[in-house]
Design a protein around this motif. Sequence first.
Motif, mmCIF file in Angstrom:
data_model
loop_
_atom_site.group_PDB
_atom_site.id
_atom_site.type_symbol
_atom_site.label_atom_id
_atom_site.label_comp_id
_atom_site.label_asym_id
_atom_site.label_seq_id
_atom_site.Cartn_x
_atom_site.Cartn_y
_atom_site.Cartn_z
ATOM 1 N N SER A 47 -3.674 -7.240 -11.421
ATOM 2 C CA SER A 47 -4.676 -8.304 -11.292
ATOM 3 C C SER A 47 -5.166 -8.457 -9.863
ATOM 4 O O SER A 47 -6.242 -9.020 -9.621
ATOM 5 C CB SER A 47 -4.095 -9.633 -11.781
ATOM 6 N N ARG A 48 -4.381 -7.963 -8.888
ATOM 7 C CA ARG A 48 -4.774 -8.059 -7.486
ATOM 8 C C ARG A 48 -5.834 -7.033 -7.107
ATOM 9 O O ARG A 48 -6.409 -7.101 -6.027
ATOM 10 C CB ARG A 48 -3.542 -7.880 -6.586
ATOM 11 N N ILE A 49 -6.068 -6.050 -7.959
ATOM 12 C CA ILE A 49 -7.095 -5.045 -7.686
ATOM 13 C C ILE A 49 -8.407 -5.561 -8.265
ATOM 14 O O ILE A 49 -8.637 -5.526 -9.465
ATOM 15 C CB ILE A 49 -6.711 -3.682 -8.294
ATOM 16 N N PHE A 96 -2.668 4.944 4.558
ATOM 17 C CA PHE A 96 -3.943 4.259 4.782
ATOM 18 C C PHE A 96 -3.975 3.018 3.903
ATOM 19 O O PHE A 96 -3.660 3.080 2.712
ATOM 20 C CB PHE A 96 -5.094 5.207 4.425
ATOM 21 N N GLY A 97 -4.378 1.883 4.482
ATOM 22 C CA GLY A 97 -4.486 0.668 3.688
ATOM 23 C C GLY A 97 -3.148 0.249 3.105
ATOM 24 O O GLY A 97 -2.097 0.408 3.713
ATOM 25 N N THR A 98 -3.182 -0.281 1.888
ATOM 26 C CA THR A 98 -1.975 -0.764 1.207
ATOM 27 C C THR A 98 -1.782 0.064 -0.054
ATOM 28 O O THR A 98 -2.129 -0.359 -1.161
ATOM 29 C CB THR A 98 -2.102 -2.267 0.886
ATOM 30 N N TRP A 99 -1.219 1.268 0.120
ATOM 31 C CA TRP A 99 -1.161 2.211 -0.993
ATOM 32 C C TRP A 99 -0.243 1.768 -2.129
ATOM 33 O O TRP A 99 -0.446 2.147 -3.274
ATOM 34 C CB TRP A 99 -0.767 3.603 -0.494
ATOM 35 N N GLU A 100 0.765 0.950 -1.847
ATOM 36 C CA GLU A 100 1.717 0.552 -2.885
ATOM 37 C C GLU A 100 1.058 -0.245 -4.012
ATOM 38 O O GLU A 100 1.568 -0.252 -5.131
ATOM 39 C CB GLU A 100 2.862 -0.262 -2.285
ATOM 40 N N ILE A 101 -0.054 -0.913 -3.738
ATOM 41 C CA ILE A 101 -0.701 -1.729 -4.763
ATOM 42 C C ILE A 101 -1.265 -0.863 -5.885
ATOM 43 O O ILE A 101 -1.491 -1.342 -7.011
ATOM 44 C CB ILE A 101 -1.829 -2.595 -4.139
ATOM 45 N N MET A 102 -1.481 0.432 -5.638
ATOM 46 C CA MET A 102 -2.143 1.289 -6.625
ATOM 47 C C MET A 102 -1.204 1.794 -7.712
ATOM 48 O O MET A 102 -1.647 2.176 -8.798
ATOM 49 C CB MET A 102 -2.799 2.482 -5.924
ATOM 50 N N TYR A 118 -7.200 5.445 -2.217
ATOM 51 C CA TYR A 118 -6.788 4.497 -1.183
ATOM 52 C C TYR A 118 -7.201 3.089 -1.606
ATOM 53 O O TYR A 118 -8.066 2.907 -2.471
ATOM 54 C CB TYR A 118 -7.375 4.844 0.187
ATOM 55 N N ALA A 119 -6.527 2.089 -1.009
ATOM 56 C CA ALA A 119 -6.816 0.689 -1.325
ATOM 57 C C ALA A 119 -6.908 -0.110 -0.028
ATOM 58 O O ALA A 119 -6.102 0.086 0.882
ATOM 59 C CB ALA A 119 -5.740 0.106 -2.230
ATOM 60 N N ILE A 120 -7.875 -1.016 0.030
ATOM 61 C CA ILE A 120 -8.108 -1.841 1.207
ATOM 62 C C ILE A 120 -8.172 -3.302 0.774
ATOM 63 O O ILE A 120 -8.810 -3.631 -0.236
ATOM 64 C CB ILE A 120 -9.430 -1.462 1.902
ATOM 65 N N ARG A 121 -7.528 -4.188 1.521
ATOM 66 C CA ARG A 121 -7.600 -5.611 1.198
ATOM 67 C C ARG A 121 -9.029 -6.101 1.405
ATOM 68 O O ARG A 121 -9.752 -5.609 2.274
ATOM 69 C CB ARG A 121 -6.609 -6.427 2.045
ATOM 70 N N ASN A 122 -9.425 -7.073 0.601
ATOM 71 C CA ASN A 122 -10.783 -7.598 0.709
ATOM 72 C C ASN A 122 -10.767 -9.065 1.131
ATOM 73 O O ASN A 122 -9.711 -9.648 1.381
ATOM 74 C CB ASN A 122 -11.549 -7.401 -0.604
ATOM 75 N N MET A 145 -9.937 -0.755 -4.649
ATOM 76 C CA MET A 145 -9.345 0.577 -4.741
ATOM 77 C C MET A 145 -10.457 1.619 -4.857
ATOM 78 O O MET A 145 -11.487 1.373 -5.505
ATOM 79 C CB MET A 145 -8.413 0.666 -5.956
ATOM 80 N N PHE A 146 -10.232 2.761 -4.227
ATOM 81 C CA PHE A 146 -11.245 3.810 -4.185
ATOM 82 C C PHE A 146 -10.642 5.126 -4.681
ATOM 83 O O PHE A 146 -9.539 5.506 -4.281
ATOM 84 C CB PHE A 146 -11.773 3.983 -2.761
ATOM 85 N N ILE A 147 -11.385 5.784 -5.556
ATOM 86 C CA ILE A 147 -10.977 7.084 -6.105
ATOM 87 C C ILE A 147 -12.125 8.054 -5.846
ATOM 88 O O ILE A 147 -13.247 7.824 -6.309
ATOM 89 C CB ILE A 147 -10.687 6.991 -7.616
ATOM 90 N N GLU A 148 -11.828 9.108 -5.103
ATOM 91 C CA GLU A 148 -12.893 10.019 -4.688
ATOM 92 C C GLU A 148 -12.498 11.472 -4.940
ATOM 93 O O GLU A 148 -11.332 11.839 -4.766
ATOM 94 C CB GLU A 148 -13.198 9.823 -3.196
ATOM 95 N N PRO A 149 -13.458 12.295 -5.323
ATOM 96 C CA PRO A 149 -13.166 13.729 -5.470
ATOM 97 C C PRO A 149 -12.966 14.379 -4.117
ATOM 98 O O PRO A 149 -13.449 13.881 -3.093
ATOM 99 C CB PRO A 149 -14.417 14.274 -6.169
ATOM 100 N N ILE A 150 -12.241 15.473 -4.103
ATOM 101 C CA ILE A 150 -12.009 16.238 -2.878
ATOM 102 C C ILE A 150 -12.822 17.523 -2.949
ATOM 103 O O ILE A 150 -13.079 18.063 -4.039
ATOM 104 C CB ILE A 150 -10.495 16.528 -2.717
ATOM 105 N N ASP A 151 -13.213 18.017 -1.808
ATOM 106 C CA ASP A 151 -13.988 19.257 -1.699
ATOM 107 C C ASP A 151 -13.425 20.330 -2.645
ATOM 108 O O ASP A 151 -12.224 20.601 -2.659
ATOM 109 C CB ASP A 151 -13.911 19.750 -0.247
ATOM 110 N N GLU A 152 -14.312 20.932 -3.430
ATOM 111 C CA GLU A 152 -13.900 21.931 -4.424
ATOM 112 C C GLU A 152 -13.193 23.135 -3.807
ATOM 113 O O GLU A 152 -12.496 23.877 -4.501
ATOM 114 C CB GLU A 152 -15.131 22.404 -5.211
ATOM 115 N N ARG A 153 -13.327 23.328 -2.507
ATOM 116 C CA ARG A 153 -12.654 24.450 -1.859
ATOM 117 C C ARG A 153 -11.137 24.312 -1.894
ATOM 118 O O ARG A 153 -10.417 25.281 -1.620
ATOM 119 C CB ARG A 153 -13.137 24.589 -0.422
ATOM 120 N N ILE A 154 -10.639 23.110 -2.236
ATOM 121 C CA ILE A 154 -9.198 22.895 -2.326
ATOM 122 C C ILE A 154 -8.572 23.810 -3.378
ATOM 123 O O ILE A 154 -7.392 24.155 -3.301
ATOM 124 C CB ILE A 154 -8.889 21.415 -2.652
ATOM 125 N N TYR A 155 -9.365 24.213 -4.369
ATOM 126 C CA TYR A 155 -8.834 25.021 -5.471
ATOM 127 C C TYR A 155 -8.875 26.513 -5.180
ATOM 128 O O TYR A 155 -8.421 27.317 -5.992
ATOM 129 C CB TYR A 155 -9.632 24.731 -6.755
#
Length: 312
Positions: free
Chosen positions: A94-96, A122-128, A229-233, A240-250
Motif C-alpha cells: 500500500s506504500r507504493i 539506490f533509493g529504498t529498494w526493500e519496499i519493492m 528502483y523506488a524513490i520516496r515521494n 516504483m520504476f521498472i525499466e528495460p535494459i539495453d538489448e545488448r545485455i543479451y
Amino acid sequence: MTEKQNTITTRALNFFSRRPILFSRFFAKTLAAIVNLLRITKTSKTIHLNIEICLPQLDQNIREHITHTAIRNELQSYMEFFSIWGSTNIKNISRIRHIEGEHFFHEALAAQKGLVLIAPHFGTWEIMNAWFAQYTQMTILYKPIKNTEADEFVRSARSREQAHLVPTDESGVRQIFKALKQGGTTVILPDHTPQVGGEMVNYFDIPLASSSLSSKLIQKTKARTLLIYAIRNESADFDMFIEPIDERIYEGTAIEGTQVIHATIEHLIERYPEHYHWSYKRFKANPALDGIYNMPHLDAMKKIESVRAASS
C-alpha cells in the motif's frame, strides 16, 4: 523473555520497526543534519569523494548540494528499512503509490523465460520485495548479517515475502540458474565489489574489479532483464520504476554485459544523483586506488584522474 531478547540490538530493532515510517524519516533527517553540519564522519567524506569522482563535470556548489541531500536520503532509506521489515506485506504494498513501467514486468513474466531484476543501491529498494512477491517466486542471494539477532530479524522479514534465500556461493548460484530455467525470478544488487577476483570493467571511466554474475545469468539462461528502483515521494509513500535494459545485455561476452549494467547504473545516477547510496567504497576496487579513501581529498582526486587518463 530470554536474555538474548533483552539485548540492545533486539530492543532497538523492535523499537524502530514498530514506529511509523514518518518517525523513521524524522530521526534520519535529524541525524543527517548533524552529519552535514559537523562534516567529521568518515562516511560523509567518502560520499563527497565518490560524488566528485563520478560527477566531476558538475559545479562544486551543485556537488555540495547533492552530497548533503544524498546523506539525508541514504540515512532515511536505512531507517525506512526497519519500518518496512516490521510491516506486513499488505502494508508495504500500500506504500507504493505509483508504478512506472509495470507492463514491462508483466510482459517479462508472461514470456516464461525467467526474470533478472537489477536493483542498484539506490533509493529504498526493500519496499519493492513485497510487491514483486505477489506475482512471482524470488530466489535471492543472501549473505548473513554478522550480528545474529539482526540476521534473524531480516530473515524473518524476508520469509514473509516467500523469497527463497540462497547462500552467496556456488551452490546458491546454481539454485538461481535452476530457478531462472524454470521461469522464476531473481533480484541482484550489481554494484558490489566481489570478495574474490572479478573482471576489470569500467565504471565512470575507472576500471574496477566487478562481478559478471548478473550478465552470465542473463546470457546463459536467456532470462529477461529489467532495472528496478523506488524513490520516496512527497506523500510519505514511494514511487516504483521498472525499466528495460539495453538489448545488448543479451549478447556478447560476460564482460560486455557487465559494461551494459554499469552504463545503466551510471545513467540512473546521472538522472537522480541524490538518491544513490554513495557511502560504499567502490573505487578502491582498482589496485592503483586501494588507499584513496584514506588520502587527503586533492591527492585522491589526482590518483583518480591519473587512472582515468591511463584507461582512456
